[in-house]
Design an enzyme around this catalytic site. Structure first.
Site, PDB file in Angstrom:
ATOM      1  N   CYS A 379       0.705  -1.445  -0.214  1.00  0.00           N
ATOM      2  CA  CYS A 379       0.262  -0.310   0.563  1.00  0.00           C
ATOM      3  C   CYS A 379       1.022   1.172   0.195  1.00  0.00           C
ATOM      4  O   CYS A 379       1.315   1.574  -1.425  1.00  0.00           O
ATOM      5  CB  CYS A 379      -0.936  -0.092   0.890  1.00  0.00           C
ATOM      6  SG  CYS A 379      -2.760   0.853   0.794  1.00  0.00           S
ATOM      7  N   HIS A 505      -3.808  -4.976   0.264  1.00  0.00           N
ATOM      8  CA  HIS A 505      -2.665  -5.852   1.838  1.00  0.00           C
ATOM      9  C   HIS A 505      -3.180  -7.354   2.095  1.00  0.00           C
ATOM     10  O   HIS A 505      -4.170  -7.570   1.933  1.00  0.00           O
ATOM     11  CB  HIS A 505      -3.188  -5.532   2.251  1.00  0.00           C
ATOM     12  CG  HIS A 505      -3.091  -3.714   3.192  1.00  0.00           C
ATOM     13  ND1 HIS A 505      -2.207  -2.708   4.149  1.00  0.00           N
ATOM     14  CD2 HIS A 505      -4.253  -3.125   2.234  1.00  0.00           C
ATOM     15  CE1 HIS A 505      -2.231  -1.499   3.701  1.00  0.00           C
ATOM     16  NE2 HIS A 505      -3.030  -1.402   3.009  1.00  0.00           N
ATOM     17  N   GLU A 507      -1.320  -9.215   3.443  1.00  0.00           N
ATOM     18  CA  GLU A 507      -1.235  -9.287   5.493  1.00  0.00           C
ATOM     19  C   GLU A 507      -3.018 -10.218   5.738  1.00  0.00           C
ATOM     20  O   GLU A 507      -3.019 -10.787   6.310  1.00  0.00           O
ATOM     21  CB  GLU A 507      -0.320  -8.439   5.736  1.00  0.00           C
ATOM     22  CG  GLU A 507      -1.194  -7.569   6.253  1.00  0.00           C
ATOM     23  CD  GLU A 507      -1.407  -6.282   5.430  1.00  0.00           C
ATOM     24  OE1 GLU A 507      -0.887  -6.435   4.211  1.00  0.00           O
ATOM     25  OE2 GLU A 507      -1.437  -5.040   5.730  1.00  0.00           O
TER      26      GLU A 507
HETATM   27  N1  GLN Z   1      -1.696   6.392   2.755  1.00  0.00           N
HETATM   28  C1  GLN Z   1      -2.150   6.010   1.721  1.00  0.00           C
HETATM   29  C2  GLN Z   1      -3.014   6.008   0.135  1.00  0.00           C
HETATM   30  O1  GLN Z   1      -4.239   6.592   1.580  1.00  0.00           O
HETATM   31  C3  GLN Z   1      -1.759   4.057   1.506  1.00  0.00           C
HETATM   32  C4  GLN Z   1      -2.694   3.843   2.667  1.00  0.00           C
HETATM   33  C5  GLN Z   1      -1.958   2.622   3.002  1.00  0.00           C
HETATM   34  O2  GLN Z   1      -0.963   2.143   3.336  1.00  0.00           O
HETATM   35  N2  GLN Z   1      -3.351   1.357   4.088  1.00  0.00           N
HETATM   36  O3  GLN Z   1      -3.456   5.671  -0.266  1.00  0.00           O
END
Ligand code: GLN
Length: 530
Positions: A379, A505, A507
């Site tokens: 992410c 994600h 995980e």
């Molecule tokens: N802050 C980034 C976004 O909003 C990454 C979000 C995250 O890592 N969950 O896209």
């Protein structure tokens, strides 16, 4: 339908979530259909607006619900996919009651905590179980018995027991048995007092799970049984375990499963914990050792990264190695450079929000890229891998995400188009499971093998399509895309042993027997590079 309710006493952080998940595993191992429910007595509607630094990771489900991290434990232990209804918060309960009041459902009545709020709680708990045709709804009440916030929930569950019949609802209370003094005496008074508190609310527990450094001495079990009015078979030791995945076996060894089934008048079926034991066997007998640096900014509270920690345990068992996580605070890299990354087998840059620590993460990624150290980005880690490459391989010196520098000349990461009008912060990110198309000749495709890549998301920003051609021409490959190839989801770096980052994600869907493919990829690459 039967109900098992787990409450907590003495203090928080006793591992109530693990105890609840373990009970779930044991009941499931006897062929029963379990529906776990977490009650969170806070006024937030969901966990999405809460700071991971205070409350630990925000877990995301397939349906996009942002929930308490205990739902992650349930999913991992029970190997099931849950929905947002499995997390009941005070915010959700009150919202439903107030909506009913405005609609006129209670017309003429004074709307009160008892019966209207407690009825709403019972309705929500029963609804989850009925929808899933559960044999047992397993309910964990967050917080500690005696907290003002938790009282309507304990009261609702007391009423539930009265309505459903005592043989259909069983209460398990988790407590602490501290060890005091030079002789190491196990003290039962905190347990007695918290059970008294629970009984003052009309709830008599049938089982007590006593956390402590060591197993309870036989006479201490007897004493707790006597003072708390619980049969001695219902007093269960929960000593410190080497891994949380041991806990179900520790409980089962003391007869907890049969005890619960008997009390609920359920016929015990044959036990099936074969795969669970085999997993533990692999986890505990590693053939090698790798160290993965986790470069984050919430590293003081390990619960902020709990799904990554668990994903590495799952990957470790599958790869046949032991994984040690080296916690690296990204601000420390900003202050002291990358020397603390030297010698690690792999580097993970996980998700996050806000600009603190960003530059340290970018340095860690640069270090992994230049020194050919296996790297995984998730992410924010995926977004920063793009930023790092744009800065150092393309020479766009001030490349950035507009989340951190809205005025950058090279906005390689930008707000999702549909996020532009969004003002309200609750449940408005791009959330939940989405299908991702992956190029067949990528490392990612090999790691996912036959499985479709359907992973969970939680973000507002994404790779700006204007820069893709330039980034790819310089050696970065976007090998995973979604929504008709509109969004970049996975990147890999040509010629690097393992440099794989995902907008999603992985995980969050990692399970003991089905580890996250990308965590496994990192661990295998780290083991190989030694
Ligand atoms: N802050 C980034 C976004 O909003 C990454 C979000 C995250 O890592 N969950 O896209």
């Amino acid at each position: 339908m039967k109900f098992v309710v787990v409450t907590g006493g003495v203090l928080s952080g006793l591992g109530k979530g693990i105890s609840t998940s373990s009970i779930g595993v044991l009941l499931k191992s006897r062929g029963l259909n379990i529906s776990p429910v977490k009650i969170d007595p806070y006024l937030n509607v969901d966990a999405g607006t809460m700071n991971p630094y205070q409350h630990g990771e925000v877990f995301v489900l397939d349906d996009g619900a942002e929930v308490d991290l205990d739902l992650g434990n349930y999913e991992r232990f029970l190997d099931m996919n849950l929905t947002g209804e499995h997390n009941i918060t005070t915010g959700k309960v009150y919202r439903a009651v107030i909506e009913k009041e405005r609609r006129g459902d209670y017309l003429g009545k004074t709307v009160q905590i008892i019966p209207h709020v407690t009825d709403q709680i019972k309705e929500m708990v029963r609804a989850v179980g009925s929808k899933e045709k559960a044999d047992i709804v397993l309910i964990e009440v967050g917080g500690t018995v005696g907290d003002i916030e938790g009282m309507p929930f304990v009261e609702a569950l007391r009423q539930l027991a009265l309505e459903e019949g005592k043989e259909n609802v069983l209460f398990v209370h988790t407590t602490l048995v501290p060890i005091m003094g030079a002789v190491g005496e196990q003290k039962t008074k905190p347990t007695q007092q918290s059970v008294r508190e629970l009984r003052s609310m009309g709830v008599q527990p049938s089982a007590i799970i006593a956390r402590g450094e060591r197993s309870l001495e036989p006479e201490i079990k007897q004493k707790i049984a006597f003072f708390c009015d619980v049969p001695v078979e219902g007093v269960i030791s929960a000593p410190d375990a080497t891994t949380i995945y041991d806990v179900p076996l520790i409980f089962d060894g003391q007869g907890l499963t049969d005890y619960i089934l008997e009390r609920l008048h359920l016929q015990p079926k044959g036990e099936d914990l074969k795969e669970w034991r085999a997993y533990l066997e692999r986890l505990k007998n590693p053939k090698g050792e790798v160290t993965i640096a986790l470069v984050g900014k919430y590293t003081h509270l390990k619960d902020s990264y709990i799904s990554h920690i668990e994903a590495f345990h799952h990957a470790a068992a599958a790869a046949g190695v032991h994984v040690t996580i080296k916690w690296v605070e990204s601000m420390d890299i900003e202050k002291r450079g990358t020397s603390m990354l030297e010698g690690v087998g792999g580097i993970l840059v996980p998700g996050g929000f806000g600009d603190r620590g960003i530059e340290g993460k970018i340095k860690a990624i640069e270090f992994a890229r230049e020194n050919e150290i296996p790297f995984q980005g998730v992410c924010l880690g995926f977004q920063l891998a793009t930023v790092e490459f744009a800065r150092h391989a393309l020479g766009f010196d001030d490349a950035n995400s507009t989340e951190f520098n809205p005025k950058t000349k090279a906005p390689v990461i930008d707000l999702l188009p549909e996020q532009r009008g969004v003002k309200s912060m609750g449940a408005t990110m791009r959330l939940g499971a989405h299908l991702v198309d992956v190029d067949a000749d990528s490392k990612t495709a090999k790691l996912y093998a036959e499985e479709p890549v359907k992973e969970r998301h939680r973000h507002r920003y994404e790779v700006n399509p204007e820069y893709i051609a330039k980034l790819e021409a310089a050696g970065l490959r976007y090998v995973g895309r979604s929504d008709g190839a509109r969004r970049m989801e996975v990147l890999e770096l040509r010629g690097h042993p393992y440099f794989v980052a995902s907008q999603f994600h992985p995980e969050l869907k990692s399970r003991p027997l089905r580890p996250s493919p990308l965590h496994l990829g990192l661990v295998q690459a780290a083991a190989k590079s030694k």
